[in-house]
Enzyme design. Structure first.
Site, PDB file in Angstrom:
ATOM      1  N   ILE A 113       0.855  -1.189   0.000  1.00 49.08           N
ATOM      2  CA  ILE A 113       0.000   0.000   0.000  1.00 49.08           C
ATOM      3  C   ILE A 113       0.884   1.229   0.000  1.00 49.08           C
ATOM      4  CG2 ILE A 113      -1.738   1.290   1.323  1.00 49.08           C
ATOM      5  CD1 ILE A 113      -2.301  -1.597   2.648  1.00 49.08           C
ATOM      6  N   LYS A 114       0.486   2.184  -0.832  1.00 52.32           N
ATOM      7  CA  LYS A 114       1.236   3.432  -0.904  1.00 52.32           C
ATOM      8  C   LYS A 114       0.313   4.588  -0.565  1.00 52.32           C
ATOM      9  CE  LYS A 114       3.071   6.609  -4.328  1.00 52.32           C
ATOM     10  NZ  LYS A 114       2.976   6.943  -5.757  1.00 52.32           N
TER      11      LYS A 114
END
Lengths: 305, 305, 305, 305, 305
Positions: free
Chosen positions: B203-204
């Site tokens: 996840i960014k």
């Protein structure tokens, strides 16, 4: 296989043996196994309300393993959660507890007077994760209900074909329904019926109030003097709406309740009214583990009585 | 395989060996290989902001080969870009660096208060180009979020079935979220949770501020005294929102920063707070190559420490 | 195979031999065969502007055979047209000239501030008609761009899988872009980049003006002093936007021009700026055949020089 | 096979032998068989205008068998109707007359300034009913035209792949077109071209008037002095718009006309202008059978002359 | 097989033997078996109006088994219901009575001036439940009619291919139709025709009034002096609209009627006018079982006379 579970399974004559097997797994697991009653742990609040609101009250609950272990230790019939939470434990706890994959979800980052749920996982995901059922939320009364019913139709058809059970969260809401109307007895009864007609094996609704929302319904409730004054009577009416009790109807615990006695009274009403049990989320995982276990077991004691 | 990478892979028990192999490729490549930390070069700004705004500050960057070479020479864990940029180098640099195909993108030729991303490539493209993951952007809070979550659901299911990993850019925005709210700690934490529940492996998000956007959340942050005063604390909270740290959470470098020390401080905060690394685009490819290499390596030094 | 064509093909390392073969057919056919330059005859104006406006100026052009023969006799690299026009000659002229099937089109019977193109043929049509490429128009900046990018994504994936090349007409327009902005250098450069990132092998845009449309872009053009004063400089910049010249970029002839010298000057600017050629419709088929042949050959002479 | 039919088939070089065989069936059947001219009986008015308005003037026409028999007895080339009407006679009259399945229809129960047609049957239906062609209506100029063109694209591709012919009803209408403009010569010519470019084998339009709707077109009609003063000239121009006469263009009889001479004059103009025939609905089935037969035969006599 | 049933089957020459077999099952079952007349029990009111309004007047009707048994004991030709109700009895009563699966439904929790039905089950569901037909509701005149016709097209094609019959509930409504117009003779006749043209085997409409809704229709009704003064005449006209009686047309019982004689008069009018029978819901299951049986048998006596 107890006679009661056999009886319940007999109501689902249209289903294949695979689906019946999975229904039996749900009914036979945990402390209530064989009684025909269910206490399920659902944890979709991380998606629905956000992680801090959901888990900060009991920080170990940020960890997906926590919920598997809570459900297992408490002896729940099943654990229900969205894709991510189930993926994070399905291998480690494989076989330890029946799983229900919640396949659609809504967040609370935006407000829509006619809410909708996004598809967040697929029937194929439920199969590869070893789940015994898919969960699906509908919002009867929302302008998006046509789309949601159609999506459920497709998911339910695929699930049943593949031997899974179908659990429907039926929550009336939308521009045409007042806030009070969302839990009105007529509206909740209607929501039960819609889910049942859409082919749900297990239906989850909120505990209804004595309010009546629709004028056309009020006439009938009054003319026929349908008893809805007490919680027990309202549960009994909702069970009637579930094909005269021939579909499994359970009730959600609702918002966190300060007073456990209130909660236990609700369980007693559900039990006495012929409901099949409870799905208890925030009132369990948001308190410390021992307290959660105590509450879940108290609920089970009521349903086992 | 280091113990730390083994540990990280153990969090993804629902994935098939193909996806684990690709996650391992990402974690074991480059200067940070084996540490469990990641520095990734992303170059989608040509699509998102236009070529002149993206590449004129460092004209060699117009050439797609430049970014492959920058990522390889810097020792990044992976290079992420849209279809065209990857097609333009996938054969020449085959095997030299793990690739992440960005499968949706938005341009800035029009302004939409509720933004959306267009599907620009497919899982099949990622497979034929030898990528180890697909990248997908969601905008939690946008009126189009339901459609985007549904598209991600389909892409993720297909990617995982085919042994790819899934990287989700989770950027809250839309009419219901203030500009400041897009990086508010509660909103970023929520965006982390949504991506995790949708099944993201990596996840960014953007580095969050101490601002709190939603009233319902503020109550909890205050009542529970969740520490969010410093960048380190906010990273730690965001990591908690990523399944108590059991999902890989990395942070974007954000807009070009004049002062490198500010940037390095951010990396230090991410590292200290338990973040898994950075995805550094404009702050690397928009400066001359030696300076970019220096910055990327400084970042890696921090994460390797 | 000339070294130049070999070089050009080397930029498309992600494509299968089928697509490379079709790109080579385009590059090796006609009077410019082997030079790496292209002059293509496109005739979609019957659909886009109507038959009388398109063909009455030169009535033999009502006949679909006319355009095949014009393109063949002139020695063009290819002939591009919608389904009907190609079906009307594909057997009679099979093997005589590479064909590009225009797969979407818009008519001018209605006005939409955010225009859209209708899908008018399929990749399967291109295959059965022996085409070497599909053509697809996008309108970056239109409110419909998300849908159009997604359609192109699907068509391009299917075309490449089946060994066809992809030619993208990238024409910015829509409510958010001024009339002048449609040919502004920043917007055209952006349109080039978008088409390239979407995986186009060949990109067609209009010759840009020195106007700058977007404020965010103007800052960069000024700060970096990007040369855009002359047509040659603007072509060079547009070529930079095409992956530093590693994607084939051609320019449309635009509206009918009275003065041929103006037109030839445009070709000279395209050639000198590193453009790959022209796609010349109305300025060829709307004049008598000898004059059209003369113009097309004059263009080719410029590009062959 | 007459030389004329052979010539006509030669225009459709892109089609497979199955489609050519079905085109030949249409051209070789009935009293005009072999002449290259067509008189077709279409009966979709029950759907389009309602049963009473369509059939009460001649009550035997309520019976679907009536139209099969009328078309057979009159010696029409084909009978065209929606699914229900064809299903009601396809077995009883199998092999007696070529059938065209109208695959989309609109009713007149509601008024939409931008009309649309609903898909009412499929290519698979045409195949199982033994039809030689599918019929499809488009409304060039409607806000729904993009969707309709795309649906036709899919139907035409499937039809041709399965050896069927494609007949397109091209009726301009929509908010951007005036009532008078729907039959304007420029707009009808444009509608012919659009249908031809979309790949229609046979195109049906209304007989155009001398009105010109679009300013951009008017300039060309005037500058080029395109002859459109007489019906014959307008038919000739419309035929030009049908790929210089290389696509079969027929004309609808339009509303019921009191005076047969007016109607016959129209047929004469169509014939003299190079049109390929007529599709005569209300002017045939709404009068008593002997009168209908007389009119249809008078039309055929004109086209056979 | 009686001559009358043979005759009726002869009207459906386009159908495969599977569909004819299922039509025969419907026509040959129950007390009216072989007469060519039908009395069907439909119970979709639980979904359409809610469970209390539907079943509280006769509480045993909450139980899905009640309706199977009522239909069987009364000797109805078939029982029609949504998915849930059929699933709840299909195994227990397998072979006892022909089933019609209602595949789309609308609830009354919200009000839409242009109503729509949601897809609630699939053709595959009808097959696995042993149904002989699918039921489908259309709302001619609704802004959603295009979508609904298209859905019916797909369902009907799949049903016929799989040997099922198609029953269409054709209920005009929507913003363009007045409340009185929903049962106007012209509108009901039009609704019959649309369902027939869409390929319905059996069509269900409401008993029409003498009101005429559309001006364009009124002219014809007056000019042709179509007899519509009495119920018998109106039924006769509606039967004409059903392909001159060559499609099975039945009538719904409508709202609960206090006076049985009124109801029986309606049945007599339907019978005398050439209608094929009735579909009687609320007037049967909302009264005590003996009274319901009496009414249904009285209806059958009329139709058998």
């Amino acid at each position: 296989m107890t006679p009661r579970v056999k009886e319940i399974l007999s109501w689902y004559g249209a289903d294949n043996p695979g689906t019946l097997t999975n229904l039996a797994r749900l009914l036979n697991h945990g402390r209530l196994g064989g009684t025909g009653k269910l206490v399920i742990l659902p944890v979709d609040q991380g998606f629905e309300h956000g992680p801090a609101r959901s888990f900060a009250p009991n920080p170990p609950a940020y960890d997906p393993r926590y919920h598997f272990e809570l459900a297992i230790e408490a002896g729940c019939n099943a654990y229900a959660a969205p894709l991510g939470f189930l993926e994070a434990g399905a291998r480690d706890y494989a076989g330890d507890i029946p799983l229900i994959l919640k396949t659609n979800d809504a967040d609370s980052l935006r407000d829509d007077k006619d809410p909708q749920q996004a598809l967040t996982s697929a029937v194929a995901d439920a199969l590869r994760l070893g789940c015994c059922a898919v969960g699906f939320t509908i919002y009867p009364g929302s302008a998006h209900e046509t789309a949601m019913y159609g999506q459920l139709r497709a998911y339910a058809e695929e699930a049943k074909r593949n031997g899974l059970a179908v659990v429907v969260w039926s929550y009336p809401r939308g521009a045409a329904i007042s806030k009070e109307g969302e839990t009105a007895i007529d509206v909740v009864g209607y929501a039960v019926q819609i889910a049942a007609q859409l082919g749900a094996h297990i239906i989850k609704v909120k505990l209804p109030t004595a309010h009546i929302e629709q004028d056309a319904a009020r006439k009938v409730y009054e003319a026929r003097a349908i008893p809805i004054a007490t919680p027990v009577e309202r549960v009994r009416h909702a069970v009637d709406c579930a094909f005269a009790g021939r579909r499994i109807l359970i009730f959600s615990g609702g918002a966190t309740v300060a007073d456990d006695e209130t909660l236990l009274d609700e369980f007693r009403a559900i039990h006495e009214g012929g409901g099949f049990g409870s799905i208890i989320g925030r009132n369990s995982f948001q308190r410390p583990r021992p307290a959660a276990l105590a509450l879940l077991r108290a609920a089970m004691d009521i349903y086992a009585s």
